[in-house]
Design an enzyme around this catalytic site. Structure first.
Site, mmCIF file in Angstrom:
data_model
loop_
_atom_site.group_PDB
_atom_site.id
_atom_site.type_symbol
_atom_site.label_atom_id
_atom_site.label_comp_id
_atom_site.label_asym_id
_atom_site.label_seq_id
_atom_site.Cartn_x
_atom_site.Cartn_y
_atom_site.Cartn_z
ATOM 1 C CB VAL A 20 -0.832 -0.108 1.229
ATOM 2 C CG1 VAL A 20 -1.712 1.171 1.207
ATOM 3 C CG2 VAL A 20 -1.916 -1.104 1.210
ATOM 4 C CG ASP A 38 9.134 -0.240 6.040
ATOM 5 O OD1 ASP A 38 8.237 -0.427 5.546
ATOM 6 O OD2 ASP A 38 9.671 -1.205 6.624
ATOM 7 N NE ARG A 43 9.470 -3.930 3.311
ATOM 8 C CZ ARG A 43 8.625 -4.435 2.101
ATOM 9 N NH1 ARG A 43 8.259 -3.830 1.144
ATOM 10 N NH2 ARG A 43 8.109 -5.344 2.169
ATOM 11 C CB THR A 123 -7.885 -1.917 6.785
ATOM 12 O OG1 THR A 123 -7.895 -1.757 5.355
ATOM 13 C CG2 THR A 123 -9.398 -2.537 6.740
ATOM 14 C CB CYS A 263 -8.211 -6.832 1.667
ATOM 15 S SG CYS A 263 -7.209 -5.451 1.430
ATOM 16 N NE ARG A 334 0.964 -8.733 2.677
ATOM 17 C CZ ARG A 334 0.451 -7.357 2.225
ATOM 18 N NH1 ARG A 334 0.308 -6.683 3.338
ATOM 19 N NH2 ARG A 334 -0.070 -7.097 1.238
#
Length: 430
Positions: A20, A38, A43, A123, A263, A334
């Site tokens: 995202v 991050d 990463r 979310t 999600c 995931r």
């Protein structure tokens, strides 16, 4: 705020650079100065080399982007408009795990200054931004909402692997703690979103809108999964039933399948958690989750029954599972329900081989303690095509027969293939 951002007197910080956060950061960086933060230093190092660890974004997308990638939280103090895009998972008991969100709020709180904006995209359940995140921001900044800084929520709508509906082409919902906050947040996002902006009246409405988008899809798929179980017991092909029903103009052609990912398979638990907090136990949402979470066990049991019908001992069976990512043509593993299916098969002592052209063997080993093999061998008793990767769509029955011994068993969970009686393959699909 917008004018200062456009003139690059102020910067945007995107906290969390996963599926995202990274697309948002790069899109903003085409017009504004951006700090991409991050906590994962490895990463960040890859991003500094224009390499997306998720392999979802090409290196060319980094070219010309005015962005600084960092794992140093002190760099956040240079920003004035913060976007939070960290994971919001659930724990082993299906309870929302807010630790990443809380940690991000602490880091931003220490960097927050008068006049700043904080917008959450992760979310959550309705009320989380104001009830759980805001107190942390105020505690660590010593500032007060409204008087010193503004707060907003703009739910992410990234669809991993979708090359058509990219970030600028998906209508963006925004909200703010007051009218000025909502308008400013809408103006900033409006600079990168071609599809338009919808301003929700409150932060809670925006949070609720996000979570029910995926609850609705979860329930529709759970209905199809339950119907698939019923039709299987009746000896009816579910896919043919859907085709026939879809000839009516108002029928919604959802299909059965494994519901994983970050999600649809997660978000309903956030609403379930909040509903129970206010004294209501949702029956329909919980039922849908139970059905979808139970599909790996159902499929494994179905395969064992098929093996036994052919007088094959599951303990001596070798099965190939093709695909482990949570959806086709991406590397994201995931909350993969295929991993749950593999574990269910292993409960019967079945020897399971797994292949996937997109998943990282290291990530699979770390996340699930499972091993990906480079390519299939042979002498399999059954093959399960679990993910509809593009590489699998061109395969034919002869290919699968070449991998198997005896009477071949093919479980096609995505309905990719057409098999006839003359093919001499035992074929089953959801």
């Amino acid at each position: 705020m917008l004018n200062d951002l456009q003139q690059k007197k102020k910067q945007i910080a995107v906290v969390g650079l996963g599926y995202v956060g990274l697309p948002i950061a790069l899109e903003f960086a085409r017009q504004f100065r951006v700090i991409g933060f991050d906590i994962d230093a490895d990463r960040v190092a890859m991003l500094q080399r224009a390499e997306d660890p998720s392999r979802a974004i090409a290196s060319e997308a980094f070219t010309g982007a005015d962005i600084t990638f960092t794992a140093n939280a002190d760099d956040l103090k240079q920003a004035h408009f913060f976007v939070v895009a960290v994971p919001t998972p659930v724990d082993d008991y299906k309870v929302p795990d807010l630790k990443p969100l809380q940690r991000a709020s602490e880091l931003i709180g220490r960097a927050l200054k008068p006049g700043d904006y904080v917008v959450y995209e992760s979310t959550v359940y309705p009320g989380c931004t104001e009830d759980d995140c805001l107190p942390i921001l105020q505690k660590h900044s010593g500032l007060k909402l409204g008087r010193d800084f503004k707060l907003g929520y703009s739910p992410e709508r990234i669809n991993p692997g979708d090359k058509v509906r990219t970030l600028p082409d998906i209508l963006k919902v925004v909200s703010g703690n007051d009218a000025l906050a909502a308008q400013t947040i809408a103006d900033v996002y409006g600079c990168i979103i071609r599809a338009g902006i919808y301003t929700a009246p409150t932060i809670k409405v925006a949070e609720a809108a996000k979570v029910i988008e995926n609850v609705q899809r979860d329930l529709n798929i759970s209905l199809m999964n339950e119907l698939a179980i019923i039709f299987d017991k009746l000896g009816i092909d579910t896919q043919e039933v859907i085709k026939a029903a879809a000839t009516k103009w108002n029928f919604l052609p959802f299909t059965p399948g494994l519901v994983g990912g970050h999600c649809i398979g997660i978000d309903p638990y956030y609403l379930l958690y909040k509903a129970r907090q206010v004294g209501y136990d949702p029956q329909v949402i919980h039922s849908g989750r139970r059905i979808n979470d139970g599909m790996p066990a159902y499929i494994a049991t179905k395969l064992v029954q098929m093996l036994l019908q052919r007088e094959k001992n599951p303990r001596q069976a070798k099965v190939l599972v093709m695909g482990l990512t949570f959806k086709e043509n991406i590397a994201d593993i995931r909350n993969s329900k295929v991993a749950d299916l593999v574990r269910e098969l292993m409960k019967y002592a079945i020897n399971v081989h797994i292949v996937d052209p997109h998943a990282s063997p290291n990530e699979v080993a770390h996340e699930y303690r499972l091993t990906l093999i480079d390519k299939p061998s042979d002498q399999y008793d059954a093959v399960i095509v679990a993910v509809g990767h593009g590489e699998y769509k061109s395969l034919d029955v002869q290919y699968f027969k070449s991998l198997m011994n005896g009477t071949p068993i093919l479980l096609d969970l995505k309905g990719l293939y057409t098999v006839t009686k003359g093919d001499e393959v035992t074929y089953w699909r959801l």
